[in-house]
Design an enzyme around this catalytic site. Structure first.
Site, PDB file in Angstrom:
ATOM      1  N   ASP A  17      -7.108 -10.532  -2.947  1.00  0.00           N
ATOM      2  CA  ASP A  17      -7.064 -10.086  -1.589  1.00  0.00           C
ATOM      3  C   ASP A  17      -5.823 -10.221  -0.673  1.00  0.00           C
ATOM      4  O   ASP A  17      -5.279  -9.255   0.013  1.00  0.00           O
ATOM      5  CB  ASP A  17      -8.229 -10.701  -0.692  1.00  0.00           C
ATOM      6  CG  ASP A  17      -9.678 -10.273  -1.234  1.00  0.00           C
ATOM      7  OD1 ASP A  17      -9.714  -9.488  -2.117  1.00  0.00           O
ATOM      8  OD2 ASP A  17     -10.504 -10.905  -0.946  1.00  0.00           O
ATOM      9  N   CYS A  33      -6.673   3.259  -4.356  1.00  0.00           N
ATOM     10  CA  CYS A  33      -6.829   2.127  -3.875  1.00  0.00           C
ATOM     11  C   CYS A  33      -7.655   2.389  -2.647  1.00  0.00           C
ATOM     12  O   CYS A  33      -8.601   2.921  -2.767  1.00  0.00           O
ATOM     13  CB  CYS A  33      -5.724   1.095  -3.832  1.00  0.00           C
ATOM     14  SG  CYS A  33      -4.244   1.864  -2.878  1.00  0.00           S
ATOM     15  N   SER A  34      -7.122   1.694  -1.712  1.00  0.00           N
ATOM     16  CA  SER A  34      -7.806   2.126  -0.353  1.00  0.00           C
ATOM     17  C   SER A  34      -7.222   3.079   0.433  1.00  0.00           C
ATOM     18  O   SER A  34      -7.594   4.365   0.770  1.00  0.00           O
ATOM     19  CB  SER A  34      -8.002   0.630   0.649  1.00  0.00           C
ATOM     20  OG  SER A  34      -8.790   0.974   1.685  1.00  0.00           O
ATOM     21  N   ALA A  35      -5.872   2.972   0.787  1.00  0.00           N
ATOM     22  CA  ALA A  35      -5.129   3.726   1.595  1.00  0.00           C
ATOM     23  C   ALA A  35      -4.450   4.902   0.593  1.00  0.00           C
ATOM     24  O   ALA A  35      -3.892   5.832   0.759  1.00  0.00           O
ATOM     25  CB  ALA A  35      -3.934   3.010   2.400  1.00  0.00           C
ATOM     26  N   GLY A  36      -4.126   4.258  -0.811  1.00  0.00           N
ATOM     27  CA  GLY A  36      -3.594   5.135  -1.664  1.00  0.00           C
ATOM     28  C   GLY A  36      -1.999   5.132  -1.917  1.00  0.00           C
ATOM     29  O   GLY A  36      -1.680   5.970  -2.272  1.00  0.00           O
ATOM     30  N   ILE A  37      -1.476   3.909  -1.327  1.00  0.00           N
ATOM     31  CA  ILE A  37      -0.164   3.999  -1.420  1.00  0.00           C
ATOM     32  C   ILE A  37       0.425   2.570  -1.849  1.00  0.00           C
ATOM     33  O   ILE A  37       1.416   2.692  -2.578  1.00  0.00           O
ATOM     34  CB  ILE A  37       0.584   4.284   0.099  1.00  0.00           C
ATOM     35  CG1 ILE A  37      -0.081   3.300   1.270  1.00  0.00           C
ATOM     36  CG2 ILE A  37       0.150   5.656   0.535  1.00  0.00           C
ATOM     37  CD1 ILE A  37       0.499   3.510   2.688  1.00  0.00           C
ATOM     38  N   GLY A  38      -0.269   1.454  -1.478  1.00  0.00           N
ATOM     39  CA  GLY A  38       0.227   0.144  -1.907  1.00  0.00           C
ATOM     40  C   GLY A  38       0.061  -0.056  -3.358  1.00  0.00           C
ATOM     41  O   GLY A  38       1.059   0.106  -4.128  1.00  0.00           O
ATOM     42  N   GLN A  78       4.037  -0.450  -0.859  1.00  0.00           N
ATOM     43  CA  GLN A  78       4.097  -0.647   0.389  1.00  0.00           C
ATOM     44  C   GLN A  78       4.869  -1.970   0.849  1.00  0.00           C
ATOM     45  O   GLN A  78       5.498  -1.981   1.940  1.00  0.00           O
ATOM     46  CB  GLN A  78       2.599  -0.721   1.082  1.00  0.00           C
ATOM     47  CG  GLN A  78       2.603  -0.668   2.485  1.00  0.00           C
ATOM     48  CD  GLN A  78       0.955  -0.321   2.723  1.00  0.00           C
ATOM     49  OE1 GLN A  78       0.256  -0.618   1.942  1.00  0.00           O
ATOM     50  NE2 GLN A  78       0.705   0.145   3.867  1.00  0.00           N
TER      51      GLN A  78
END
Length: 764
Positions: free
Chosen positions: A422, A460-465, A507
């Protein structure tokens, strides 16, 4: 400080824009191959000093000569040169290069661990200004969906055209740079925005970086802080220029794509032809980037040609045929599940990679867009049936039967990576490397089966990190597999290129570090695996417990080393950096490496880095080693003094927790889908054989010394022959077994004969 093949103009631009007085770099001479140039910033101008290579020594046209470039640089750091006009040339700080050979990753990581990661990542952040339009993302109907670039976004085709924003989805095509892109990259410190002329306000902001007060205080001075506060944070003038430039390039690429389609030269595609503009737009984007990398030079034909179909890894024209294409997207929201499956069907995607849990720290990161095992669920026009689900320590693999609008079903493979913490990044990059290998194995098997799979979808969640981290690691590893360890890699520039296709990729600084550690771990594994195979050939047996699993539950499948690595000789790696090649040797090397443009590039004979190239990653142990034996654990203290990043030491049989002190491979047992083991029985047999040979040699020497004086010459000859035979016998013993080697026979002659080994008790 060594930047390789860099022109004088590029060097001046880099040092003046990003360096400060006293910054220096060394590059290859463009006019005299084999010589080098020292470029130094002095009083806001750049001084170029030719470094000659003659008589196996380096000099600057007079004065002292040096065996290596490093010695020359260190000397002139302590004793500055003086120009004929009287200006003193101080070498204060090196202008670091991020483009390195893959085999030199350990030295680079060691340097960055000392404090360079933050500086390099901040430089990346400053270079990531908006150079491409986001008009679609700023529309009211799309503002909550996406804020990413227009030129690479995925456009949904099978939607209601009357609904505003119906064709919009938070997803972008990410294409692996071609070999032409990578070869034409200049040093990664060059700004990506060099072709867009800045307005006076932005130019003033740029000049603040060269403020002497800021350099003296090592922070922003009050004057610069006040000035920067009055400047615009997002200059409209620069944005208009960059938008018009990108539009012009996109119009060029789209017209080229239309011509190709009219001529019937484009390949057939399984998806809608409406995505032609998206593919052409991305090719136009890469053409712009490549032009920035190369100055005014035209990009290679393989990068300027547009494809006549959607942008999939197996359907790109030219050189791009070799490489993968990815789709980076956001984790599903409650109202985007149907759009997600619409995109999967449209792009013919067969492999989905999910790198986040559904809920982390009490927050929903991604809505579940699949049914439970054995269940079937409808998402709008999409019907998804989960037929199988298998779990490992790191991820879960699900198999779906998926159909859209009652069309024939397709089999989809869903790889759900579940051990990303996390907070931060995984402590062991091996789990990510194992995961990526399984994903690539599945994609390759689908292509070999003739199913023509589309891009791998990563989210992933935002799709960048995490998404960007996985994609960049996979890109770098693919490049190493294709070109071998002598290829030049540039992690910072690769991330810049990926960010030009979807902003914000990779990120955080922790993710940036993790990319370096993962690439380092992979290269260490290749070297260790290659070395294990060489040892097995020398000892005359096969390492039967080195297994390479291709997919879950299939340990019988072995994946050979990549051809670029299997042809590598670890012995030649050591000598390649030790001294420069002669003309004949260089010609032979060029002939041997035909087809590899990187192999023929001249490199300076830098001094061996020795044991300083230690792995600085913390505690890399765990799932990267798939053990197949549980008999022993080895602790080794291998020390490496060469610069080819090779290890000397055995590994562990039951886990990857071998202790490597001073070992350039860090945890020396870690390797991709395999691990080493300590063959104690074989080592004992070898030791007994050596003891027996030593005793025999000692007895022969004693008999020779007791013979008549007339036989002294004969005895000496026999002793010399025995010594030569012993030396030849032990010539190919691996370094990690040198401790078992006995002293020279000449020294053993005077030693008392060793007693025979005790007779083992008879079994009753």
């Amino acid at each position: 400080w060594f930047h390789g093949n860099l022109s004088g103009k590029e060097a001046e631009k880099l040092i003046l824009e990003r360096g400060k007085n006293g910054s220096f770099l060394v590059r290859e001479s463009q006019s005299k191959p084999g010589d080098f140039v020292l470029s130094v910033r002095t009083d806001d101008k750049v001084t170029h000093v030719m470094i000659r290579w003659q008589d196996k020594k380096y000099d600057v046209g007079g004065g002292e000569s040096f065996a290596t470039l490093s010695e020359l640089i260190e000397h002139y750091k302590r004793h500055p040169m003086v120009e004929t006009c009287g200006t003193v040339v101080h070498l204060r700080q090196p202008f670091n290069a991020t483009r390195i050979t893959a085999a030199g990753i350990n030295a680079r990581v060691e340097q960055l661990v000392k404090g360079g990661f933050w500086e390099e990542f901040e430089s990346l952040q400053q270079d990531s200004r908006d150079t491409f339009s986001r008009h679609e993302g700023y529309k009211d109907e799309n503002r909550l969906k996406n804020r990413y670039h227009d030129h690479t976004r995925v456009k949904l085709q099978d939607v209601e055209r009357s609904a505003p924003g119906a064709e919009y989805i938070n997803a972008n095509y990410i294409r692996l740079p071609t070999d032409g892109d990578l070869y034409n990259m200049s040093s990664s410190s060059e700004s990506l925005n060099s072709t867009v002329a800045a307005c006076p306000a932005c130019t003033a902001a740029q000049t603040q970086r060269n403020c002497p007060n800021c350099h003296l205080l090592n922070k922003t001075c009050v004057k610069c802080a006040v000035k920067s506060a009055t400047l615009p944070t997002n200059c409209a003038t620069c944005n208009r220029k960059s938008d018009s430039l990108s539009k012009h390039k996109r119009s060029e690429s789209m017209s080229a794509s239309a011509n190709a389609s009219a001529a019937g030269t484009g390949p057939g595609t399984p998806t809608a032809a409406g995505n032609t503009s998206a593919a052409a737009a991305l090719n136009g984007c890469l053409a712009v980037l490549l032009k920035k990398h190369c100055g005014d030079a035209s990009p290679p034909p393989s990068t300027t040609s547009s494809c006549s179909g959607p942008l999939t890894g197996s359907l790109l024209n030219g050189e791009g045929n070799q490489f993968k294409t990815y789709i980076a997207t956001q984790g599903c929201l409650a109202n985007t599940k149907t759009d997600f499956w619409n995109m999967i069907w449209q792009e013919n995607t067969r492999v989905i990679v999910m790198t986040t849990k559904e809920i982390e720290r009490g927050k929903t990161k991604c809505e579940r867009y699949w049914p439970d095992e054995g269940q079937c669920k409808q998402f709008g026009h999409a019907k998804v049936h989960c037929i199988k689900e298998n779990s490992t320590n790191d991820y879960t693999l699900r198999e779906f039967l998926f159909s859209w609008r009652d069309k024939p079903e397709r089999r989809i493979y869903h790889y759900h990576f579940q051990v990303w913490p996390d907070h931060g990044v995984p402590a062991d990059p091996g789990c990510v490397l194992n995961f990526l290998q399984d994903v690539n194995t599945k994609q390759s098997s689908l292509a070999q089966a003739g199913e023509k799979p589309g891009p791998i979808c990563v989210h992933c969640s935002a799709g960048i990190g995490r998404t960007g981290t996985f994609i960049v690691i996979d890109m770098i590893l693919d490049q190493i597999v294709r070109n071998g360890l002598d290829t030049e890699i540039d992690i910072q520039r690769t991330i810049q290129m990926v960010r030009s296709q979807r902003s914000g990729m990779v990120q955080t600084e922790a993710q940036y570090k993790f990319v370096y550690y993962a690439v380092q771990h992979y290269i260490q594994t290749l070297i260790a695996r290659k070395r294990a195979e060489e040892q097995s050939l020398q000892v005359g047996r096969e390492y039967t417990n080195i297994k390479y699993t291709g997919e879950i539950g299939n340990d019988s499948q072995r994946s050979p080393l990549p051809p670029a690595i299997s042809n590598l000789s670890l012995v030649s790696c050591k000598s390649a950096v030790a001294e420069p090649l002669t003309a004949a040797a260089a010609a032979a090397a060029v002939a041997a490496n035909a087809g590899n443009k990187h192999a023929a590039k001249l490199q300076p004979p830098l001094p061996p880095l020795g044991a300083s190239n230690n792995n600085n990653s913390s505690g890399n142990s765990g799932s990267y080693c798939n053990s197949s034996s549980s008999t022993s654990t080895a602790q080794h203290n291998g020390v490496v003094s060469s610069s080819n990043n090779c290890s000397s030491g055995s590994g562990s049989a039951n886990s990857s927790n071998a202790n490597g002190n001073g070992n350039i491979l860090g945890n020396g047992s870690n390797m991709r889908k395999s691990n080493f083991y300590s063959d104690s029985l074989a080592a004992l047999k070898l030791q007994q054989q050596q003891l027996h040979d030593a005793a025999t040699a000692a007895a022969a020497a004693a008999l020779a010394s007791a013979a008549a004086p007339a036989a002294t010459t004969t005895a000496a000859s026999a002793s010399a022959a025995a010594a030569a035979a012993a030396a030849a016998k032990y010539k190919n013993i691996p370094k990690d077994m040198n401790s078992l080697r006995q002293p020279h026979a000449a020294y053993v002659a005077a030693a008392p004969a060793l007693p025979p080994p005790p007779t083992p008790p008879r079994k009753t």
